[in-house]
Scaffold this motif. Sequence first.
Motif, PDB file in Angstrom:
ATOM      1  N   UNK A 218       0.730  -1.185   0.006  1.00  0.00           N
ATOM      2  CA  UNK A 218      -0.184   0.034   0.097  1.00  0.00           C
ATOM      3  C   UNK A 218       0.934   1.200   0.088  1.00  0.00           C
ATOM      4  N   UNK A 219       1.887   1.227   0.715  1.00  0.00           N
ATOM      5  CA  UNK A 219       2.732   2.375   1.055  1.00  0.00           C
ATOM      6  C   UNK A 219       3.605   2.721  -0.529  1.00  0.00           C
ATOM      7  N   UNK A 220       4.002   1.660  -1.246  1.00  0.00           N
ATOM      8  CA  UNK A 220       4.710   1.814  -2.487  1.00  0.00           C
ATOM      9  C   UNK A 220       3.605   2.355  -3.539  1.00  0.00           C
ATOM     10  N   UNK A 221       2.499   1.758  -3.543  1.00  0.00           N
ATOM     11  CA  UNK A 221       1.503   2.226  -4.590  1.00  0.00           C
ATOM     12  C   UNK A 221       1.158   3.665  -4.094  1.00  0.00           C
ATOM     13  N   UNK A 231      -7.049   2.924  -3.916  1.00  0.00           N
ATOM     14  CA  UNK A 231      -6.778   1.836  -3.051  1.00  0.00           C
ATOM     15  C   UNK A 231      -7.799   1.543  -2.169  1.00  0.00           C
ATOM     16  N   UNK A 232      -8.514   2.648  -1.930  1.00  0.00           N
ATOM     17  CA  UNK A 232      -9.723   2.514  -1.055  1.00  0.00           C
ATOM     18  C   UNK A 232     -10.790   1.611  -1.697  1.00  0.00           C
ATOM     19  N   UNK A 233     -10.904   1.846  -3.054  1.00  0.00           N
ATOM     20  CA  UNK A 233     -12.126   0.976  -3.823  1.00  0.00           C
ATOM     21  C   UNK A 233     -11.607  -0.517  -3.898  1.00  0.00           C
ATOM     22  N   UNK A 234     -10.281  -0.802  -3.911  1.00  0.00           N
ATOM     23  CA  UNK A 234      -9.854  -2.064  -3.875  1.00  0.00           C
ATOM     24  C   UNK A 234     -10.415  -2.896  -2.613  1.00  0.00           C
ATOM     25  N   UNK A 235     -10.018  -2.098  -1.281  1.00  0.00           N
ATOM     26  CA  UNK A 235     -10.579  -2.752  -0.308  1.00  0.00           C
ATOM     27  C   UNK A 235     -12.172  -2.725  -0.064  1.00  0.00           C
ATOM     28  N   UNK A 237     -14.490  -2.877  -2.524  1.00  0.00           N
ATOM     29  CA  UNK A 237     -14.854  -4.114  -3.370  1.00  0.00           C
ATOM     30  C   UNK A 237     -14.698  -5.566  -2.835  1.00  0.00           C
ATOM     31  N   UNK A 238     -13.459  -5.684  -2.163  1.00  0.00           N
ATOM     32  CA  UNK A 238     -13.148  -6.860  -1.533  1.00  0.00           C
ATOM     33  C   UNK A 238     -14.273  -7.228  -0.349  1.00  0.00           C
ATOM     34  N   UNK A 239     -14.376  -5.944   0.534  1.00  0.00           N
ATOM     35  CA  UNK A 239     -15.201  -6.259   1.584  1.00  0.00           C
ATOM     36  C   UNK A 239     -16.577  -6.349   1.392  1.00  0.00           C
ATOM     37  N   UNK A 240     -16.922  -5.375   0.251  1.00  0.00           N
ATOM     38  CA  UNK A 240     -18.315  -5.507  -0.095  1.00  0.00           C
ATOM     39  C   UNK A 240     -18.653  -7.027  -0.481  1.00  0.00           C
ATOM     40  N   UNK A 241     -17.915  -7.745  -1.309  1.00  0.00           N
ATOM     41  CA  UNK A 241     -18.264  -9.099  -1.482  1.00  0.00           C
ATOM     42  C   UNK A 241     -18.071 -10.037  -0.114  1.00  0.00           C
ATOM     43  N   UNK A 242     -17.267  -9.802   0.605  1.00  0.00           N
ATOM     44  CA  UNK A 242     -17.172 -10.412   1.825  1.00  0.00           C
ATOM     45  C   UNK A 242     -18.288 -10.287   2.732  1.00  0.00           C
ATOM     46  N   UNK A 243     -18.785  -8.873   2.860  1.00  0.00           N
ATOM     47  CA  UNK A 243     -20.033  -8.473   3.541  1.00  0.00           C
ATOM     48  C   UNK A 243     -21.168  -9.035   3.061  1.00  0.00           C
ATOM     49  N   UNK A 309     -15.369  -0.269   5.557  1.00  0.00           N
ATOM     50  CA  UNK A 309     -13.841  -0.545   5.005  1.00  0.00           C
ATOM     51  C   UNK A 309     -13.327   0.627   4.154  1.00  0.00           C
ATOM     52  N   UNK A 310     -14.166   1.295   3.424  1.00  0.00           N
ATOM     53  CA  UNK A 310     -13.663   2.419   2.467  1.00  0.00           C
ATOM     54  C   UNK A 310     -13.201   3.648   3.541  1.00  0.00           C
ATOM     55  N   UNK A 311     -14.039   3.700   4.497  1.00  0.00           N
ATOM     56  CA  UNK A 311     -13.688   4.915   5.424  1.00  0.00           C
ATOM     57  C   UNK A 311     -12.323   4.823   6.113  1.00  0.00           C
ATOM     58  N   UNK A 312     -12.542   3.438   6.586  1.00  0.00           N
ATOM     59  CA  UNK A 312     -10.916   3.052   7.307  1.00  0.00           C
ATOM     60  C   UNK A 312      -9.810   3.523   6.432  1.00  0.00           C
ATOM     61  N   UNK A 313     -10.008   2.766   5.456  1.00  0.00           N
ATOM     62  CA  UNK A 313      -8.748   3.034   4.481  1.00  0.00           C
ATOM     63  C   UNK A 313      -8.380   4.431   4.109  1.00  0.00           C
ATOM     64  N   UNK A 314      -9.286   5.389   3.791  1.00  0.00           N
ATOM     65  CA  UNK A 314      -9.155   6.472   3.687  1.00  0.00           C
ATOM     66  C   UNK A 314      -8.624   7.372   4.775  1.00  0.00           C
ATOM     67  N   UNK A 315      -8.870   7.117   5.886  1.00  0.00           N
ATOM     68  CA  UNK A 315      -8.513   7.457   7.343  1.00  0.00           C
ATOM     69  C   UNK A 315      -7.087   7.161   7.500  1.00  0.00           C
TER      70      UNK A 315
END
Length: 327
Positions: A218-221, A231-235, A237-243, A309-315
């Motif tokens: 994540x830091x490199x990207x 980056x937040x969109x990747x998380x 989408x993954x957590x949307x599928x999981x949820x 998950x999106x809000x957590x990644x952005x923060x």
Amino acid sequence: MTEDPYAPPFEEEAPPAPVERAPRKSAAIVPAQNIAGRALVVVIAIMTFLSCITFGAVTLVRDTALMWENQISREATIQIKPVADLDMDSALTTAANIATEFDGVKGVRIVDRAATTRLLEPWLGSGFDIEQLPVPRLIIVTIDENAPPDFAAMRDTIKTAIPSATLDDHRTWVDRLVAMAHTTVTIGVAILVLMLSATVMTVVFATRGAMDGNGHIIEVLHFAGAEASFIARQFRNRFLFTGMKGAAMGGVAAIVIFIVFSWWSSRSMATPQGDQAAALFGNFAIGSAGYLGVLMMVAVIGSLTAATSHATVVAYLGDLEGGHGEA
């Protein structure tokens, strides 16, 4: 040196064909399968199941309370206690005639001796003589819900004519049912809020764990120019599928439970246990509105998982930029 006319023509060697390599499959930022992901699916499924069961129970109690309220509000009861020198049959007729005279009364029915005996058999057994017992007699008054009669005037008139008679319009029971329904809905909503809050906290921890496990990527990207939204969109989408996967599992399990209870209630309708359960909770059917609410609960929990998950990644990325800026 002369060339041999019979020699085959000189052929240049063809360059070697390029070796086709299969395109490298880019690794996902968030692994599709890991222990945390599977555990999160189970946790979300459990939370969704409990939320749907709570929602269904609240719907069932609310519908039952409304059914009781409608049934009680359609009837009033006149009770005449046996006293000395009282002609019970004459008193019943007099009270019934008085009730019939009031506007808003749709019908009057005297509960006869046989019906009164059947009402007392569960407590006194069979074979007793009701005439030998000081048992009050009842009159059922059917009223118009939209234009109920003046119960205060009816009560005073009946009391004047028959001192041992009382009129019960069931207002106390209706008020208690309404209060119980409101309390049940309030408690159910509070439980749902707590469960959704626990789900949000679980997703926050799971997202943080996934980011810690892939922090170097994540830091490199991020510092290579990848936008935080990507980056937040990747998380997300993954957590949307999981949820959605966990929420669907919990919702289906809750629907199965409701169907099983409804089937058991319909099969046990003719038994004493089934009749008592039906009198208290109806036929355990939450109806189309209840099943629609379960589906909405599944969608809400899945969407809430993705949004959290999106809000957590952005923060997290915001803190990362702030930390490097201070450094």
